[in-house]
Every structure is written in structure tokens, then in C-alpha cells.
Motif scaffolding. Structure first.
Motif, PDB file in Angstrom:
ATOM      1  N   GLY A  41      24.675  26.725 -36.157  1.00 21.95           N
ATOM      2  CA  GLY A  41      26.038  26.218 -36.362  1.00 21.95           C
ATOM      3  C   GLY A  41      27.002  27.348 -36.709  1.00 21.95           C
ATOM      4  N   ALA A  84      26.129  26.701 -31.393  1.00 16.21           N
ATOM      5  CA  ALA A  84      27.581  26.620 -31.242  1.00 16.21           C
ATOM      6  C   ALA A  84      27.953  27.266 -29.899  1.00 16.21           C
ATOM      7  CB  ALA A  84      28.274  27.343 -32.380  1.00 16.21           C
ATOM      8  N   MET A  85      29.001  26.724 -29.280  1.00 17.78           N
ATOM      9  CA  MET A  85      29.378  27.218 -27.949  1.00 17.78           C
ATOM     10  C   MET A  85      30.337  28.412 -28.026  1.00 17.78           C
ATOM     11  SD  MET A  85      30.411  23.672 -26.198  1.00 17.78           S
ATOM     12  CE  MET A  85      29.725  22.206 -26.877  1.00 17.78           C
ATOM     13  N   TRP A 102      34.054  30.598 -31.272  1.00 18.40           N
ATOM     14  CA  TRP A 102      35.022  29.678 -30.663  1.00 18.40           C
ATOM     15  C   TRP A 102      36.321  29.633 -31.456  1.00 18.40           C
ATOM     16  CZ3 TRP A 102      36.572  25.914 -34.021  1.00 18.40           C
ATOM     17  CH2 TRP A 102      35.727  25.660 -35.111  1.00 18.40           C
ATOM     18  N   MET A 122      39.270  30.223 -27.082  1.00 16.57           N
ATOM     19  CA  MET A 122      37.914  29.917 -27.566  1.00 16.57           C
ATOM     20  C   MET A 122      36.845  30.529 -26.654  1.00 16.57           C
ATOM     21  SD  MET A 122      37.360  25.964 -26.300  1.00 16.57           S
ATOM     22  CE  MET A 122      37.348  25.541 -24.540  1.00 16.57           C
ATOM     23  N   ARG A 138      42.922  22.972 -30.438  1.00 14.36           N
ATOM     24  CA  ARG A 138      42.559  22.764 -29.028  1.00 14.36           C
ATOM     25  C   ARG A 138      42.985  21.333 -28.690  1.00 14.36           C
ATOM     26  NH1 ARG A 138      36.467  24.797 -28.877  1.00 14.36           N
ATOM     27  NH2 ARG A 138      36.374  23.900 -30.965  1.00 14.36           N
TER      28      ARG A 138
HETATM   29  O1  LIG Z   1      33.859  24.255 -30.782  1.00 16.25           O
HETATM   30  C1  LIG Z   1      32.915  23.752 -30.265  1.00 16.25           C
HETATM   31  C2  LIG Z   1      32.826  23.473 -28.814  1.00 16.25           C
HETATM   32  O2  LIG Z   1      33.995  23.705 -28.111  1.00 16.25           O
HETATM   33  C3  LIG Z   1      31.791  23.401 -31.115  1.00 16.25           C
HETATM   34  O3  LIG Z   1      30.889  22.557 -30.501  1.00 16.25           O
HETATM   35  C4  LIG Z   1      31.156  24.652 -31.495  1.00 16.25           C
HETATM   36  O4  LIG Z   1      30.088  24.808 -30.605  1.00 16.25           O
HETATM   37  C5  LIG Z   1      30.811  24.689 -32.951  1.00 16.25           C
HETATM   38  O5  LIG Z   1      30.229  23.549 -33.514  1.00 16.25           O
HETATM   39  P1  LIG Z   1      30.106  23.304 -35.099  1.00 16.25           P
HETATM   40  O6  LIG Z   1      29.565  24.531 -35.710  1.00 16.25           O
HETATM   41  O7  LIG Z   1      31.466  22.950 -35.599  1.00 16.25           O
HETATM   42  O8  LIG Z   1      29.142  22.134 -35.236  1.00 16.25           O
END
Ligand SMILES: O=C(CO)[C@@H](O)[C@H](O)COP(=O)(O)O
Ligand SMILES: Nc1ncnc2c1ncn2[C@@H]1O[C@H](COP(=O)(O)OP(=O)(O)O)[C@@H](O)[C@H]1O
Length: 513
Positions: free
Chosen positions: A10, A80-81, A100, A132, A354
Motif C-alpha cells: 500500500g 499500489a498503482m 501516484w 499520477m 483526480r
Molecule cells: O491511486 C490509486 C489508483 O489510481 C490507488 O489504487 C493506488 O494504487 C494506491 O492505493 P492505496 O494505497 O490508497 O490503497
């Protein structure tokens, strides 16, 4: 009994969960790390701190439970993306993890939107044009950090980095790749146009593989430290958002997953990519014929954390003395204020935003303050504002994929009874929340089950999701939200013209170093 370990990388912590093959939880560790935000728009993590969190989290879970190492069938990952690390030819990081939440590439995203290239790339990658995404971050590095850009032999995200360190492989799953803004989701390969504008060669990027792909060959020192067998399969898994839909069983048409973790999102699964002509929604890969379409928000639980750390120091200390979680103490305080916070409205855009407004210059504000309002009102307004924002994303998503038939929710927010009920009240719809809200880790474990041939389809989610509770909208509360929501949305539009001015001021005058 046999187990699968789900690891969720995360934004502010790594969660490690030990599941049995029915999805029951047998062990849990949560390892925190900082998000570095020293200057406006920056949001970085230290790759070494995350790597250590993985090692220590897995070790803790294996040690604390009676899981003998030979009963662990696989370790599978969620992440996390949009993260990006530049590395030299020897795979030594040249940057920290650009997350992001890092908005420094804002200008490059805006340029792509204005010159039309952005829309063309979005139509192939499914990733909205925004700072992001690694696409804009690469353009920023190229223009503003030329020394790093010249020295960078490789680029990867945090999950790929962890795999590289543990197993010496350089691969990225299609799901994480599909959130980078440079990956063509129609042929599951790097997009030539995106490579051309960023100046990247495909050799600089990891090899794309399916989320169900796995490798063995854990390095002996790490096998020993984590107390895992050296031949345990490591499954690549997918992104936290897509796995969260799987983990809450929001995979049927119309079933919407709402997540509030550090960030937040509203997502639905479709059987093919959905490209929004206005470029507002994402389409990310989950599995063959399973795409996750939705809108992401920057300002989820991180805004509650900000309120805790900046407005409630005394309560934080009291909670510590009482051995309580400060968030629990604070939600008790907010619960004493009526729904609607006596007409105090909060726009949560502390980190730009966003979806639904797609404005990196957006900033937070309280509106409607009177002498009557106390810090408790402000706190309740903060929690409500985060939910109002997600509700507006849901309204925007409806335009693209239709009305939600059911809502499943997940993320750290679900620890709070008040916040769970608030979601049902603002959405005026029943909200179902699994007891185990580590849905991304569960999703990762289920991907591992598919990878190992233990299951052959994700239909199993109905069974493994475990117990859930459904929260019904409370008529005594939703009247206030019905009245306030339109004001919240109108204000959103009216403030828009001033966001750029205030963000410019902050960039010029606040913490310039
Ligand atoms: O911002 C996004 C996707 O665009 C999130 O899915 C991130 O991947 C982070 O996730 P968390 O750490 O907030 O759970
Ligand atoms: N007891 C709690 N009550 C309400 N909210 C909580 C509680 N614990 C954590 N949270 C919220 O959850 C957020 C963290 O979400 P989580 O999904 O665990 O993190 P991550 O984004 O790192 O995966 C925190 O920022 C906070 O807003």
C-alpha cells in the motif's frame, strides 16, 4: 492445512495476510513506512523501506502462526498503482519511488491533453492522462531531471522492484502495466507512441506477464529470513484496485466497489475495455475478459490522517495513554455531531484531485463555518467530504457504465462504524462490507489459487469473501445529505477558477526548496 500469503504493497503500509485455501485469515502483519511530501506536489516512498516491510511482514506472519513453512503454497502480490523507480544499469535505484500521489509532472500531463496526443494515447492505454501515471512522470524526468534520465537504464514500479530483489526477475503483470499510461491494453504490450514520446526503449522496461504467472528461486538469504521454502512460488498478482474488486466480489455487471484507503476509488468490472470519450475513467486489466473501469481519487483516508495529525494532537496523546487507536477516538468525537455537520461542508482536495474533477491544482476548503461550529464539526465534515467526493465519482461513472445495482466497500475506512454508515447514508443505497477488509490481499491470494490450478474461475469469490455486513441508509441521516450534496457539487464548480491561482501562489511561496 495449506496456506497462501497475500502481500499488499500500500501507499503507507504493507499488509501481509495468511489465508487458508477457503479464504479464511490465519495471520496478519501491517508494516508502516513514510510517504515523503517535503515540498508541494511531491509524494515519494523509499524502496528500501518497502522491501524491508515485505521481509519483516512475511517473517512476522510465518512466525506468529503455526504455519509450518512447507504448508505455504504461494506468496502472491497486490500493489499500489502508477509507481515509478529509475534504476542504473546495475539495478541500483536512482530515485525513490515516485507514487501516484506525486503531482510534479502536472505540466507534462496538461501539455499532452492540450496537444491532443494525450487523448490518442489514453484511447490505447486506458490510463487517464494525469501526473499520477508513469507516462507523465517519465516526461517530467526527461525534461527536469536530465542527469537521472540519462543514467537510467531501467524503469520499474515498486512490486517489480520487490520481485527483482527477492528473485532476480524483471517482469511486470499486465494489471500494473495497464496503469502506467504507456501500455497498450489492446495488444498487451508497450505502446510504440508512448515509448517514442518518452524516449524509452522497451529493454528499459520489465517484461509484461499475466497476473497468474509465477516464479520460484527465492534467494537463500531471504528464504531464510522469511522462513519460507526456497521453492515457494511467487505469483506476480495485480494492482490493489483491480484485486480489491475481486476481493470484495464486485465482479458482476453493475456491482460497484468503493474503496477508501489512503486514496480512494469507485470501480466496476466489465468484460472488455471501456474508453470514455472525455478521458475521465480508467480501464485496467484484471484477467482475460475482466477489466476494471472506474474513477480514482487522491483524497481518501489520507485526509482523515491529516486531520488527526494537524488538528487533534491532544486527542492523539490521550488515545496513546488509553491504549486506543486515535482514529477510533476521533470517530467517536465526530459521531456526536449530527449528519451534515450542522451545515459545514468540506472539500477534501488536499492533494489536488483526480476523479471527478481531474484538477491537480484543486485545494481543500471548509464552507459554511459559523460560531456554532467546533473542531468536532470540522472533523465530521472532513469524513463526510471524503464520502461526498466518492459519491460524485459514482455519479460520473454512471454516465459511462450505467447505474450501480449493488455497492461493496473496502479499505482502512471500514474499521469505523460511523464512516461505514455514512457511506450508506450519502449514497442512499445499501452498502455491503466484508468483515475482512484486506480485500486486495485476498484478491492476490485468489489469483494465486488460479495460478496453481486450485480453482479455475473467480466464481469462487462468492464463497471465499467470508462474512459480510450490509448497512442500510438511515432516513434520519440522508435527508441532510440530500440537501447538502447539491451545494457541495455547485461549490466545486464555482471554486474551480480559483484553484489555479491558489496553487500557483503555493508553488511560488511555500517551501520552495
Ligand atoms: O491511486 C490509486 C489508483 O489510481 C490507488 O489504487 C493506488 O494504487 C494506491 O492505493 P492505496 O494505497 O490508497 O490503497
Ligand atoms: N480505526 C480507523 N477508523 C477510521 N479510519 C481508519 C481507521 N484506521 C485506519 N483508517 C483509515 O484508513 C486509511 C488507511 O487505509 P489502508 O487501506 O489501511 O491503507 P493503504 O492505502 O496504505 O493500503 C487511513 O489513512 C485512515 O484514514
Amino acid at each position: 492445512m495449506e496456506f497462501i500469503i497475500g502481500v499488499d504493497l500500500g501507499t503507507t503500509s504493507t499488509k501481509v495476510v495468511l489465508f487458508d485455501l477457503e479464504g479464511q485469515v490465519h495471520g496478519y502483519a501491517n508494516k508502516l513506512y513514510p510517504l515523503y511530501q517535503d515540498i508541494p506536489d511531491m509524494a515519494e516512498e523509499d524502496p528500501e523501506e518497502i522491501f524491508q516491510a515485505v521481509l519483516e511482514g512475511v517473517r512476522e506472519v510465518v512466525q506468529k502462526t503455526d504455519a509450518a513453512r512447507d504448508t505455504i503454497r504461494a506468496v502472491s502480490f497486490s500493489s499500489a498503482m502508477h509507481s515509478l523507480i529509475a534504476l542504473d544499469k546495475d539495478y541500483q535505484p536512482l530515485t525513490r519511488v515516485l507514487t501516484w500521489a506525486d503531482n510534479r509532472a502536472e505540466q507534462y500531463a496538461t501539455d499532452l491533453k492540450t496537444n491532443g496526443i494525450g487523448q490518442a494515447i489514453y484511447a490505447k492505454t486506458g490510463t487517464p492522462i494525469h501526473p499520477m501515471a508513469p507516462l507523465a512522470k517519465l516526461l517530467w524526468l526527461k525534461a527536469e531531471k536530465p542527469t537521472i534520465y540519462q543514467a537510467a537504464a531501467h524503469y520499474m514500479g515498486i512490486k517489480e522492484y520487490v520481485f527483482y530483489r527477492l528473485l532476480g526477475v524483471n517482469k511486470v503483470d499486465y494489471s500494473i502495466a495497464s496503469a502506467m499510461g504507456i501500455f497498450n491494453i489492446f495488444n498487451l504490450d508497450w505502446d510504440e507512441q508512448a515509448l517514442a514520446i518518452t524516449g524509452l526503449k522497451r529493454e528499459q522496461l520489465p517484461t509484461p506477464v499475466a497476473p497468474t504467472d509465477y516464479v520460484t528461486g527465492l534467494k537463500p538469504e531471504y528464504a531464510q529470513f522469511m522462513q519460507l521454502a526456497a521453492d515457494v512460488p511467487f505469483v506476480f498478482g495485480a494492482s490493489d484496485g483491480t484485486l480489491s474488486n475481486l476481493g470484495v466480489n464486485a465482479i458482476k455487471p453493475g456491482v460497484v466497489a468503493v474503496t477508501i484507503g489512503t486514496s480512494g476509488a469507485v470501480r466496476v468490472v466489465t468484460d472488455k475495455p471501456v474508453i470514455d470519450p472525455k478521458g475521465r475513467t480508467f480501464t485496467y486489466y484484471l484477467d482475460q475478459n475482466m477489466w476494471v473501469v472506474g474513477g480514482p481519487v487522491n483524497n481518501g483516508g489520507v485526509v482523515f490522517r491529516w486531520a488527526r495529525d494537524n488538528m487533534f494532537d491532544a486527542e492523539k496523546s490521550t488515545a496513546k495513554l488509553l491504549g486506543m487507536d486515535a482514529y477510533d477516538l476521533l470517530t467517536d468525537i465526530a459521531a456526536k455531531v449530527p449528519a451534515g455537520a450542522d451545515g459545514l461542508i468540506f472539500h477534501p482536495y488536499l492533494g489536488g484531485e483526480r476523479a471527478p474533477i481531474w484538477d491537480a491544482n484543486a485545494r481543500g476548503s471548509f464552507f459554511g463555518l459559523t460560531q456554532k461550529h467546533t473542531r468536532a464539526h470540522m472533523l465530521r465534515a472532513v469524513l463526510e467530504g471524503i464520502v461526498y467526493n466518492l459519491y460524485s465519482v459514482t455519479l460520473a461513472l454512471e454516465e459511462v457504465v450505467g447505474k450501480p445495482t449493488a455497492i461493496q466497500a473496502t479499505g482502512g475506512f471500514a474499521r469505523s462504524a460511523l464512516w461505514r454508515q455514512m457511506l450508506a447514508d450519502v449514497f442512499e443505497q445499501p452498502v455491503t462490507i466484508p468483515d475482512s477488509f484486506e480485500s486486495s490481499a485476498l484478491g492476490a491470494a485468489v489469483v494465486a489459487m488460479k495460478a496453481l490450478g486450485i480453482i479455475d474461475s473467480y466464481e469462487i469469490m462468492e464463497k471465499v469473501i467470508g462474512t459480510t455486513k450490509t448497512y442500510q441508509p438511515e432516513p434520519a441521516n440522508y435527508g441532510a445529505y440530500r440537501d447538502l450534496m447539491p451545494i457541495y457539487i455547485r461549490l466545486d464548480r464555482q471554486l474551480k477558477s480559483e484553484y489555479e491561482a491558489i496553487a500557483d501562489y503555493q508553488r511560488k511561496h511555500v517551501n520552495k526548496n
